[in-house]
Design an enzyme around this catalytic site. Structure first.
Site, mmCIF file in Angstrom:
data_model
loop_
_atom_site.group_PDB
_atom_site.id
_atom_site.type_symbol
_atom_site.label_atom_id
_atom_site.label_comp_id
_atom_site.label_asym_id
_atom_site.label_seq_id
_atom_site.Cartn_x
_atom_site.Cartn_y
_atom_site.Cartn_z
ATOM 1 N N ARG A 91 -31.427 -35.434 -1.075
ATOM 2 C CA ARG A 91 -32.399 -35.590 0.021
ATOM 3 C C ARG A 91 -33.095 -34.273 0.363
ATOM 4 O O ARG A 91 -33.355 -33.958 1.519
ATOM 5 C CB ARG A 91 -31.736 -36.140 1.290
ATOM 6 C CG ARG A 91 -31.214 -37.547 1.182
ATOM 7 C CD ARG A 91 -32.341 -38.551 0.948
ATOM 8 N NE ARG A 91 -31.887 -39.910 1.056
ATOM 9 C CZ ARG A 91 -31.356 -40.617 0.059
ATOM 10 N NH1 ARG A 91 -31.217 -40.088 -1.139
ATOM 11 N NH2 ARG A 91 -30.973 -41.865 0.255
ATOM 12 N N SER A 149 -32.176 -44.543 6.388
ATOM 13 C CA SER A 149 -30.975 -43.802 6.804
ATOM 14 C C SER A 149 -31.404 -42.689 7.757
ATOM 15 O O SER A 149 -32.235 -41.865 7.389
ATOM 16 C CB SER A 149 -30.294 -43.154 5.615
ATOM 17 O OG SER A 149 -29.902 -44.107 4.684
ATOM 18 N N GLU A 171 -31.424 -36.898 8.693
ATOM 19 C CA GLU A 171 -32.193 -36.939 7.444
ATOM 20 C C GLU A 171 -33.666 -37.199 7.722
ATOM 21 O O GLU A 171 -34.540 -36.661 7.057
ATOM 22 C CB GLU A 171 -31.622 -38.036 6.530
ATOM 23 C CG GLU A 171 -32.016 -37.891 5.069
ATOM 24 C CD GLU A 171 -33.451 -38.271 4.782
ATOM 25 O OE1 GLU A 171 -34.154 -37.484 4.114
ATOM 26 O OE2 GLU A 171 -33.909 -39.335 5.210
HETATM 27 N N1 EPU Z 1 -20.398 -48.448 4.906
HETATM 28 C C1 EPU Z 1 -19.721 -48.631 6.093
HETATM 29 N N2 EPU Z 1 -20.397 -49.150 7.163
HETATM 30 C C2 EPU Z 1 -21.706 -49.508 7.070
HETATM 31 C C3 EPU Z 1 -22.392 -49.328 5.852
HETATM 32 C C4 EPU Z 1 -21.710 -48.780 4.790
HETATM 33 O O1 EPU Z 1 -18.538 -48.338 6.217
HETATM 34 O O2 EPU Z 1 -22.247 -49.957 8.093
HETATM 35 C C5 EPU Z 1 -19.659 -47.882 3.759
HETATM 36 C C6 EPU Z 1 -19.207 -48.954 2.801
HETATM 37 O O3 EPU Z 1 -17.942 -48.611 2.294
HETATM 38 C C7 EPU Z 1 -20.229 -48.881 1.688
HETATM 39 C C8 EPU Z 1 -20.557 -47.398 1.663
HETATM 40 O O4 EPU Z 1 -20.484 -46.988 3.022
HETATM 41 O O5 EPU Z 1 -19.723 -49.335 0.477
HETATM 42 C C9 EPU Z 1 -21.923 -47.082 1.089
HETATM 43 O O6 EPU Z 1 -22.913 -47.826 1.791
HETATM 44 P P1 EPU Z 1 -24.362 -48.037 1.171
HETATM 45 O O7 EPU Z 1 -24.270 -48.539 -0.212
HETATM 46 O O8 EPU Z 1 -25.146 -48.883 2.120
HETATM 47 O O9 EPU Z 1 -24.958 -46.565 1.080
HETATM 48 P P2 EPU Z 1 -25.069 -45.322 2.091
HETATM 49 O O10 EPU Z 1 -24.286 -44.217 1.518
HETATM 50 O O11 EPU Z 1 -24.763 -45.715 3.492
HETATM 51 C C10 EPU Z 1 -27.096 -44.312 0.789
HETATM 52 C C11 EPU Z 1 -28.508 -43.849 1.040
HETATM 53 C C12 EPU Z 1 -29.446 -45.047 1.190
HETATM 54 C C13 EPU Z 1 -29.375 -45.888 -0.077
HETATM 55 C C14 EPU Z 1 -27.927 -46.329 -0.280
HETATM 56 C C15 EPU Z 1 -27.739 -47.114 -1.553
HETATM 57 C C16 EPU Z 1 -28.344 -41.707 2.204
HETATM 58 C C17 EPU Z 1 -28.604 -40.955 3.461
HETATM 59 N N3 EPU Z 1 -28.584 -43.024 2.241
HETATM 60 O O12 EPU Z 1 -26.639 -44.989 1.949
HETATM 61 O O13 EPU Z 1 -30.766 -44.535 1.326
HETATM 62 O O14 EPU Z 1 -30.226 -47.018 0.002
HETATM 63 O O15 EPU Z 1 -27.087 -45.158 -0.356
HETATM 64 O O16 EPU Z 1 -27.725 -46.255 -2.629
HETATM 65 O O17 EPU Z 1 -27.947 -41.111 1.211
HETATM 66 C C18 EPU Z 1 -32.422 -43.883 2.922
HETATM 67 O O18 EPU Z 1 -32.284 -42.730 2.524
HETATM 68 O O19 EPU Z 1 -33.241 -44.187 3.822
HETATM 69 C C19 EPU Z 1 -31.576 -44.946 2.362
HETATM 70 C C20 EPU Z 1 -31.608 -46.196 2.839
#
Ligand code: EPU
Length: 334
Positions: free
Chosen positions: A161, A234, A329
């Site tokens: 990012r 995010s 972010e």
């Molecule tokens: N999780 C929770 N609670 C929640 C959501 C997620 O505990 O409410 C845990 C779960 O274990 C899940 C893990 O977090 O398996 C990962 O969640 P997710 O796949 O939704 O990904 P993230 O790490 O929360 C990042 C990016 C997103 C991107 C997703 C998918 C960042 C800041 N965000 O989110 O990017 O879509 O991975 O790859 O790195 C963005 O930057 O705007 C964005 C949406």
């Protein structure tokens, strides 16, 4: 150069009026924007407004809105193509166009709101892919010196990012991005959500277009549509901590969600936020989304100040419970 309300131009739907507003429609506008840059003490380049939070009711400067459209295949090999895309193109439409033509490499980044020119700024990433891996170079116009030049991938300072434009080089207007795409599809299946989707639906083989549709479906099942529930994706970054700090946290919170990195550990900010009780809860006009706790949503009339206050409350509570400080972010504009 007239005043302009920016509420419909930022996906968080924050009410903010810009003192001056100019559009960049094509390279013919370089002179116009250089003049606007010289004459204004404060300038902000606005693309799709999907990662932008205006903090004040008035933006006391000039907004340059990116609107240049068009894309061209500039070279083609047996197994790859280089595509030059103007910054004002819609990102999701460009990804879908690439997949429809059998050009792969961006399909895991399907359905991300925003414009092509903003994609390198925060190095958009999702489902195991990041745009930095597909960018050959970025064409910029320097509004201070009126020069045009190319920043090669290695000089973009890409990181999670992050890029050279995230915190500095604000005089550089990105007007084109050149991508290297594959003609032979090698699906990126590292991300658990994608693997389990394929398993559950008994899919053994996918095309770039099918992958684009699958990613779109997974995203839509978790992430709020800004047209219905305004948000900026995010709101925080996933924090990186040392192995040592992680061992300690894991002892105290065995369920903690993490992704291992070389010599460090990245934590799921969504999990940390959820554990602090914010998920799905409403605080006045704001809240953290019920299906993805990392996404702050605006229930209607939040001001930039409300956003900052709520973000600080989340940061404080997470730090109190886990000793980890979340970093915002989204791009905050004063
Ligand atoms: N999780 C929770 N609670 C929640 C959501 C997620 O505990 O409410 C845990 C779960 O274990 C899940 C893990 O977090 O398996 C990962 O969640 P997710 O796949 O939704 O990904 P993230 O790490 O929360 C990042 C990016 C997103 C991107 C997703 C998918 C960042 C800041 N965000 O989110 O990017 O879509 O991975 O790859 O790195 C963005 O930057 O705007 C964005 C949406």
């Amino acid at each position: 150069m007239e005043k302009r309300n920016l509420k419909s131009l930022n996906t968080f739907a924050i009410d903010c009026v810009a003192k001056k507003f100019v559009e960049f429609d094509s390279e013919k506008d370089f002179e116009k924007i250089d003049k606007a840059y010289r004459e204004s003490e404060k300038v902000h380049i606005l693309a799709g407004g999907s990662n932008t939070v205006f903090l004040n009711k008035e933006f006391d400067g000039t907004i340059i809105k990116i609107e240049n459209k068009g894309k061209t295949i500039i070279s083609e090999e047996v197994d790859s193509v280089a595509v030059e895309v103007n910054s004002g193109e819609n990102w999701a439409e460009f990804v879908r166009w690439a997949c429809l033509n059998g050009f792969s490499g961006l399909e895991n980044l399907a359905a991300i709101p925003g414009q092509v020119g903003a994609s390198p700024v925060q190095n958009i990433g999702a489902y195991g892919s990041q745009v930095a891996d597909r960018i050959l170079w970025v064409e910029v116009h320097n509004m201070k010196t009126s020069d045009n030049y190319r920043i090669m991938n290695a000089d973009c300072e890409f990181d999670y990012r992050f890029s050279r434009w995230k915190t500095s080089h604000k005089e550089e207007l990105i007007y084109k991005v050149v991508f290297l795409l594959d003609k032979v599809f090698r699906p990126q299946l590292d991300y658990a959500a994608i693997r389990s989707y394929l398993e559950e639906n008994k899919i053994n083989e996918v095309s770039p277009l099918q992958m684009c549709d699958i990613v779109t479906e997974i995203r839509n099942s978790k992430l709020p549509d800004p047209e219905i529930l305004p948000n900026a994706g995010s709101f925080f970054k996933n924090p990186t901590i040392s192995q040592e700090q992680f061992e300690d946290l894991k002892q105290r919170f065995p369920q903690i969600v993490s992704f291992s990195q070389p010599n460090a550990v990245k934590l799921s900010a969504a999990w940390l936020i959820e554990q602090c009780g914010f998920k799905g809860e409403r605080y006045n006009h704001l809240g953290m989304h019920a299906k993805q706790a990392l996404v702050m949503v605006n229930y209607g009339d939040a001001t930039g100040e409300d956003v900052l206050n709520f973000a600080n409350l989340v940061i404080e509570k997470v730090e109190e419970k886990f000793g980890v400080r979340l970093e915002i972010e989204a791009h905050l504009i004063k």
